[in-house]
Scaffold this motif. Structure first.
Motif, PDB file in Angstrom:
ATOM      1  N   GLU A  98      12.686  21.764   6.657  1.00  0.00           N
ATOM      2  CA  GLU A  98      13.894  21.494   6.091  1.00  0.00           C
ATOM      3  C   GLU A  98      13.678  20.020   5.316  1.00  0.00           C
ATOM      4  O   GLU A  98      14.311  19.679   4.186  1.00  0.00           O
ATOM      5  CB  GLU A  98      15.071  21.504   6.817  1.00  0.00           C
ATOM      6  N   PHE A  99      13.060  19.156   6.045  1.00  0.00           N
ATOM      7  CA  PHE A  99      12.901  17.734   5.715  1.00  0.00           C
ATOM      8  C   PHE A  99      11.951  17.904   4.185  1.00  0.00           C
ATOM      9  O   PHE A  99      12.488  17.254   3.269  1.00  0.00           O
ATOM     10  CB  PHE A  99      12.115  17.024   6.499  1.00  0.00           C
ATOM     11  N   ALA A 100      10.949  18.460   4.236  1.00  0.00           N
ATOM     12  CA  ALA A 100      10.189  18.350   3.099  1.00  0.00           C
ATOM     13  C   ALA A 100      10.745  19.207   1.972  1.00  0.00           C
ATOM     14  O   ALA A 100      11.077  18.506   0.825  1.00  0.00           O
ATOM     15  CB  ALA A 100       8.905  19.599   3.189  1.00  0.00           C
ATOM     16  N   PHE A 101      11.821  20.375   2.313  1.00  0.00           N
ATOM     17  CA  PHE A 101      12.546  20.600   1.004  1.00  0.00           C
ATOM     18  C   PHE A 101      13.563  19.760   0.442  1.00  0.00           C
ATOM     19  O   PHE A 101      13.967  19.685  -0.604  1.00  0.00           O
ATOM     20  CB  PHE A 101      13.333  22.173   1.731  1.00  0.00           C
ATOM     21  N   ILE A 102      14.530  19.085   1.713  1.00  0.00           N
ATOM     22  CA  ILE A 102      15.516  18.339   0.905  1.00  0.00           C
ATOM     23  C   ILE A 102      14.780  16.957   0.362  1.00  0.00           C
ATOM     24  O   ILE A 102      15.248  16.425  -0.608  1.00  0.00           O
ATOM     25  CB  ILE A 102      16.330  17.786   2.579  1.00  0.00           C
ATOM     26  N   ALA A 103      13.526  16.510   0.807  1.00  0.00           N
ATOM     27  CA  ALA A 103      13.072  15.281   0.198  1.00  0.00           C
ATOM     28  C   ALA A 103      12.579  15.605  -1.212  1.00  0.00           C
ATOM     29  O   ALA A 103      12.682  14.734  -2.195  1.00  0.00           O
ATOM     30  CB  ALA A 103      12.022  14.875   0.877  1.00  0.00           C
ATOM     31  N   CYS A 135      11.452  27.848   3.400  1.00  0.00           N
ATOM     32  CA  CYS A 135      12.533  26.958   2.657  1.00  0.00           C
ATOM     33  C   CYS A 135      12.268  27.330   1.056  1.00  0.00           C
ATOM     34  O   CYS A 135      13.074  27.493   0.306  1.00  0.00           O
ATOM     35  CB  CYS A 135      12.653  25.514   2.830  1.00  0.00           C
ATOM     36  N   PHE A 136      10.851  26.902   0.834  1.00  0.00           N
ATOM     37  CA  PHE A 136      10.622  26.984  -0.787  1.00  0.00           C
ATOM     38  C   PHE A 136      10.495  28.274  -1.125  1.00  0.00           C
ATOM     39  O   PHE A 136      11.353  28.441  -2.338  1.00  0.00           O
ATOM     40  CB  PHE A 136       9.193  26.494  -0.770  1.00  0.00           C
ATOM     41  N   GLU A 137      10.347  29.462  -0.593  1.00  0.00           N
ATOM     42  CA  GLU A 137      10.492  30.922  -0.941  1.00  0.00           C
ATOM     43  C   GLU A 137      11.650  31.308  -0.934  1.00  0.00           C
ATOM     44  O   GLU A 137      12.125  31.981  -1.768  1.00  0.00           O
ATOM     45  CB  GLU A 137       9.380  31.712   0.026  1.00  0.00           C
ATOM     46  N   ALA A 138      12.526  30.869  -0.069  1.00  0.00           N
ATOM     47  CA  ALA A 138      13.856  31.243  -0.073  1.00  0.00           C
ATOM     48  C   ALA A 138      14.610  30.611  -1.414  1.00  0.00           C
ATOM     49  O   ALA A 138      15.522  31.282  -1.898  1.00  0.00           O
ATOM     50  CB  ALA A 138      14.656  30.477   1.064  1.00  0.00           C
ATOM     51  N   TYR A 139      14.113  29.591  -1.961  1.00  0.00           N
ATOM     52  CA  TYR A 139      14.701  28.993  -3.350  1.00  0.00           C
ATOM     53  C   TYR A 139      13.953  29.652  -4.496  1.00  0.00           C
ATOM     54  O   TYR A 139      14.256  29.346  -5.486  1.00  0.00           O
ATOM     55  CB  TYR A 139      14.462  27.429  -3.187  1.00  0.00           C
ATOM     56  N   GLY A 140      12.935  30.632  -4.055  1.00  0.00           N
ATOM     57  CA  GLY A 140      12.544  31.136  -5.338  1.00  0.00           C
ATOM     58  C   GLY A 140      11.411  30.663  -5.910  1.00  0.00           C
ATOM     59  O   GLY A 140      11.031  30.882  -7.022  1.00  0.00           O
ATOM     60  N   LEU A 141      10.619  29.555  -4.909  1.00  0.00           N
ATOM     61  CA  LEU A 141       9.423  29.108  -5.658  1.00  0.00           C
ATOM     62  C   LEU A 141       8.167  29.688  -5.394  1.00  0.00           C
ATOM     63  O   LEU A 141       8.037  30.288  -4.191  1.00  0.00           O
ATOM     64  CB  LEU A 141       9.588  27.521  -5.111  1.00  0.00           C
ATOM     65  N   GLN A 142       7.318  29.614  -6.001  1.00  0.00           N
ATOM     66  CA  GLN A 142       5.733  30.090  -5.763  1.00  0.00           C
ATOM     67  C   GLN A 142       5.343  29.147  -4.741  1.00  0.00           C
ATOM     68  O   GLN A 142       5.034  27.821  -5.206  1.00  0.00           O
ATOM     69  CB  GLN A 142       5.053  30.392  -7.038  1.00  0.00           C
ATOM     70  N   LEU A 310      23.432  22.271  -4.500  1.00  0.00           N
ATOM     71  CA  LEU A 310      22.644  22.435  -3.592  1.00  0.00           C
ATOM     72  C   LEU A 310      22.275  21.340  -2.728  1.00  0.00           C
ATOM     73  O   LEU A 310      22.371  21.175  -1.383  1.00  0.00           O
ATOM     74  CB  LEU A 310      21.332  23.299  -3.677  1.00  0.00           C
ATOM     75  N   LEU A 311      21.930  20.278  -3.612  1.00  0.00           N
ATOM     76  CA  LEU A 311      21.471  18.963  -3.024  1.00  0.00           C
ATOM     77  C   LEU A 311      22.517  18.575  -2.138  1.00  0.00           C
ATOM     78  O   LEU A 311      22.457  17.883  -0.948  1.00  0.00           O
ATOM     79  CB  LEU A 311      20.856  17.922  -3.839  1.00  0.00           C
ATOM     80  N   LEU A 373      21.091  31.048   0.533  1.00  0.00           N
ATOM     81  CA  LEU A 373      21.766  30.000   1.623  1.00  0.00           C
ATOM     82  C   LEU A 373      21.285  30.526   2.977  1.00  0.00           C
ATOM     83  O   LEU A 373      20.909  29.448   3.958  1.00  0.00           O
ATOM     84  CB  LEU A 373      23.107  29.516   1.279  1.00  0.00           C
ATOM     85  N   HIS A 374      21.602  31.587   3.208  1.00  0.00           N
ATOM     86  CA  HIS A 374      21.523  31.915   4.476  1.00  0.00           C
ATOM     87  C   HIS A 374      19.546  32.389   4.753  1.00  0.00           C
ATOM     88  O   HIS A 374      19.312  32.089   5.820  1.00  0.00           O
ATOM     89  CB  HIS A 374      21.928  33.536   4.644  1.00  0.00           C
ATOM     90  N   SER A 375      18.896  32.704   3.836  1.00  0.00           N
ATOM     91  CA  SER A 375      17.475  32.587   3.903  1.00  0.00           C
ATOM     92  C   SER A 375      17.066  30.956   4.191  1.00  0.00           C
ATOM     93  O   SER A 375      16.083  31.148   4.837  1.00  0.00           O
ATOM     94  CB  SER A 375      16.984  33.168   2.730  1.00  0.00           C
ATOM     95  N   LEU A 376      17.564  30.369   3.758  1.00  0.00           N
ATOM     96  CA  LEU A 376      17.511  28.745   3.847  1.00  0.00           C
ATOM     97  C   LEU A 376      17.454  28.244   5.505  1.00  0.00           C
ATOM     98  O   LEU A 376      16.920  27.579   5.899  1.00  0.00           O
ATOM     99  CB  LEU A 376      18.079  27.840   2.947  1.00  0.00           C
ATOM    100  N   GLY A 377      18.468  29.061   5.959  1.00  0.00           N
ATOM    101  CA  GLY A 377      18.782  28.633   7.532  1.00  0.00           C
ATOM    102  C   GLY A 377      20.262  28.289   7.694  1.00  0.00           C
ATOM    103  O   GLY A 377      20.625  28.439   8.818  1.00  0.00           O
ATOM    104  N   TYR A 378      21.041  28.442   6.689  1.00  0.00           N
ATOM    105  CA  TYR A 378      22.570  28.151   6.941  1.00  0.00           C
ATOM    106  C   TYR A 378      23.097  29.188   7.761  1.00  0.00           C
ATOM    107  O   TYR A 378      22.675  30.524   7.496  1.00  0.00           O
ATOM    108  CB  TYR A 378      23.213  27.859   5.582  1.00  0.00           C
ATOM    109  N   SER A 379      23.895  28.971   8.466  1.00  0.00           N
ATOM    110  CA  SER A 379      24.467  30.093   9.373  1.00  0.00           C
ATOM    111  C   SER A 379      25.645  30.894   8.596  1.00  0.00           C
ATOM    112  O   SER A 379      25.929  30.266   7.655  1.00  0.00           O
ATOM    113  CB  SER A 379      25.224  29.279  10.603  1.00  0.00           C
ATOM    114  N   GLN A 380      25.929  32.259   9.304  1.00  0.00           N
ATOM    115  CA  GLN A 380      27.081  32.823   8.522  1.00  0.00           C
ATOM    116  C   GLN A 380      28.556  32.690   9.310  1.00  0.00           C
ATOM    117  O   GLN A 380      28.505  32.173  10.341  1.00  0.00           O
ATOM    118  CB  GLN A 380      26.710  34.287   8.457  1.00  0.00           C
TER     119      GLN A 380
END
Length: 380
Positions: A98-103, A135-142, A310-311, A373-380
């Motif tokens: 998550e740090f890498a994704f946020i950074a 995280c990156f794949e949840a956001y749709g990145l290759q 999202l940020l 968002l749930h795939s990124l790890g946010y709770s439901q």
């Protein structure tokens, strides 16, 4: 039973007090005299546990390291002495990912561009690299993975060589242990020659070990190639980063990529579970019982979540800008680096925040947005 523990390890009192007396120590300056009468030694990566440190610790029965790596532990000597050992693989993987994704979201914002659409190269596909990829794949990145060791072991994922990754990736995220020998050594994996092969406008982020990048070479390369953007959480020579490098880095933090409350609690809790098994005792504590509740939930009232929004959501659980500013103010002082780590107690993981649509109305938040968002790890 006497338990000697690094003073920067959280939740030690809550978890280990039932076993006996706890003595907290500075893990970076720990001496043989301080551990000679210990039954249990709890450390982090800043403590070198070797024959010199524990040779006279006649009562020592268990060493626990709340870390993923073991390069600071003389495993052969522990085995020779019959001392049980456990580390905590994967304890902070989610936090690092998550740090890498946020950074990288922060870097995109600062540069006035988008992370969306970039190709991400991940070097090292272990626990933290896999969490980052999630995280990156949840956001749709290759995502391109490079890990010749896992590839040789038969890992079923698709891998590319490091040269191919460098040639194709817009962003390179490092997640390898430090190794100094062998065909796949990672010490100075990114030396001056390799740094100069980075394609124009590459983003490079390191959240594993400082010496994976030759920091002196990085200074030299950055002075002539400002197109390369760098995020460093780890530094050669910690706790004393090279002062000339810090101004050349877009975001700088004091080795806290894995320092979420969840990650730190999980690491200490894994050691607690191991000691319980060793002593043949049933655990009386739970991981969730250690963590404070999060302040609020988030209900989306928009049909589309762009990157800026999202940020802003990510900043609810961790605002990287705060740590970057604090680091630049105090890294150069005698105890600044370690003090920043010791006082880093505010960060949560995505799972601490529950995210749901504002209402049952379909226009309030698209199902794809909520699913991401749930795939990124946010709770439901």
């Amino acid at each position: 039973m006497k338990i000697v523990a690094d003073e920067n390890m959280p939740y030690v009192e809550a978890l280990f007090a039932e076993f006996g007396q706890i003595e907290f120590v500075n893990g970076r300056t720990l001496t043989a005299e301080q551990v000679k009468d210990a039954d249990v030694l709890l450390v982090r990566s800043v403590t070198k546990v070797d024959q010199t440190l524990i040779e006279d610790a006649a009562k020592l029965l268990f060493v626990g390291s709340a870390t993923i790596g073991t390069d600071h532990i003389d495993l052969d000597f522990l085995h020779q002495r019959g001392i049980a050992f456990s580390n905590a693989p994967g304890c902070n993987a989610t936090a690092v990912g998550e740090f890498a994704f946020i950074a990288l979201l922060e870097l995109a914002k600062r540069l006035g561009t988008q992370l969306k659409g970039k190709v991400i190269g991940i070097v090292g596909a272990g626990n933290t690299g896999t969490a980052a990829a999630k995280c990156f794949e949840a956001y749709g990145l290759q995502v391109l993975l490079c890990d010749p060791i896992k590839q040789a072991e038969g890992d079923s994922r698709q891998f590319v060589s490091l040269d191919e990754l460098i040639a194709k990736a817009d962003v390179i995220s490092l997640h390898v242990p430090i190794t100094k020998e062998g065909p796949h050594k990672t010490w100075y994996l990114f030396d001056e020659t390799r740094l100069n092969t980075l394609k124009p406008n590459t983003w490079l982020i390191n959240c594993c070990r400082g010496e994976v990048i030759d920091n002196h070479a990085l200074i030299k390369v950055k002075q002539t190639r400002d197109d390369i953007k760098v995020i460093l959480d780890v530094w050669e020579g910690e706790p004393n980063p090279i002062a000339e490098l810090v101004p050349l880095v877009e975001f700088a933090t004091p080795h806290i990529a894995g320092y979420s409350l969840e990650g730190k609690a999980r690491g200490t809790f894994m050691l607690y579970q191991t000691l319980c098994r060793l002593l043949q005792k049933d655990p009386s504590k739970s991981l969730m019982g250690l963590l404070p509740p999060f302040e609020f939930q988030q209900r989306l009232n928009t049909a589309d979540l762009d990157e800026n929004k999202l940020l802003k959501m990510c900043r609810l659980v961790f605002d990287l800008r705060d740590d970057d500013a604090l680091f630049r103010q105090s890294f150069h002082t005698a105890t600044g680096f370690d003090l920043l780590r010791k006082q880093h107690t505010h960060r949560r993981e995505f799972s601490a925040l529950a995210v749901n649509p504002a209402s049952d109305n379909a226009i309030s938040a698209s199902s794809d947005c909520i699913k991401m968002l749930h795939s990124l790890g946010y709770s439901q």
